[in-house]
Design an enzyme around this catalytic site. Structure first.
Site, PDB file in Angstrom:
ATOM      1  N   GLU A 104       0.822  -1.212   0.000  1.00 44.50           N
ATOM      2  CA  GLU A 104       0.000   0.000   0.000  1.00 44.50           C
ATOM      3  C   GLU A 104       0.855   1.261   0.000  1.00 44.50           C
ATOM      4  O   GLU A 104       0.504   2.250  -0.632  1.00 44.50           O
ATOM      5  CB  GLU A 104      -0.914   0.014   1.233  1.00 44.50           C
ATOM      6  CG  GLU A 104      -2.007  -1.040   1.177  1.00 44.50           C
ATOM      7  CD  GLU A 104      -2.766  -1.144   2.483  1.00 44.50           C
ATOM      8  OE1 GLU A 104      -2.757  -0.188   3.276  1.00 44.50           O
ATOM      9  OE2 GLU A 104      -3.357  -2.211   2.706  1.00 44.50           O
ATOM     10  N   HIS A 109       9.157  -0.967   3.676  1.00 41.27           N
ATOM     11  CA  HIS A 109       8.929  -1.170   5.105  1.00 41.27           C
ATOM     12  C   HIS A 109       8.897  -2.654   5.380  1.00 41.27           C
ATOM     13  O   HIS A 109       8.301  -3.420   4.634  1.00 41.27           O
ATOM     14  CB  HIS A 109       7.642  -0.492   5.580  1.00 41.27           C
ATOM     15  CG  HIS A 109       6.438  -0.762   4.727  1.00 41.27           C
ATOM     16  ND1 HIS A 109       6.258  -0.170   3.494  1.00 41.27           N
ATOM     17  CD2 HIS A 109       5.374  -1.570   4.918  1.00 41.27           C
ATOM     18  CE1 HIS A 109       5.119  -0.578   2.971  1.00 41.27           C
ATOM     19  NE2 HIS A 109       4.560  -1.448   3.809  1.00 41.27           N
TER      20      HIS A 109
END
Ligand code: DGP
Length: 125
Positions: A104, A109
């Site tokens: 997203e 990350h």
């Protein structure tokens, strides 16, 4: 084709201090903070401070110092959470990438999830 990094993504804004975060750990190369929508009792995101879209972008383009600093940050977060295998009950790391990875936010990350049994690695599509 080369990756193009959009510096308006939400994690870039967190790195600039435009959006607050619940910091768990920080070093020169990485920031770790709690996920806003936790999917386990402990759900921490570790991000590099450099402009990398996803893991292969980082692995291919980051400097050795960035890669070491980012990887060490993951180790430090595991220590802080007390989840490392020799001390705790374990954890899972996930780095989603691209459409099939259902990424997203387009800034690398690594999710660190812990605090409950996490089930098998993948749900069936
Ligand atoms: P991914 O699907 O791997 O790109 O996961 C993005 C994660 O980012 C998701 O677990 C929710 C989290 N997230 C989205 N916006 C924010 C935010 O503003 N702050 C924090 N702390 N986490 C966020």
């Amino acid at each position: 084709m080369a990756y193009s990094y959009d510096d308006q993504n939400i994690f870039a804004k967190i790195l600039r201090g435009d959006i607050p975060n619940n910091t768990v750990f920080e070093n020169d190369y990485a920031l770790a903070f709690r996920d806003l929508y936790p999917q386990a009792p402990d759900h921490v995101l570790v991000i590099p401070k450099g402009p990398y879209v996803c893991y292969d972008h980082f692995a291919n383009a980051a400097s050795d110092a960035e890669i070491v600093g980012f990887t060490r940050a993951i180790g430090e977060v595991c220590k802080i959470l007390g989840v490392a295998d020799d001390a705790g009950d374990g954890y899972r790391t996930i780095a989603n990438s691209g459409e099939h990875g259902v990424q997203e936010v387009e800034h690398l990350h690594v999710h660190i999830l812990a605090g409950r049994p996490l089930g098998r690695m993948l749900a069936k599509a």
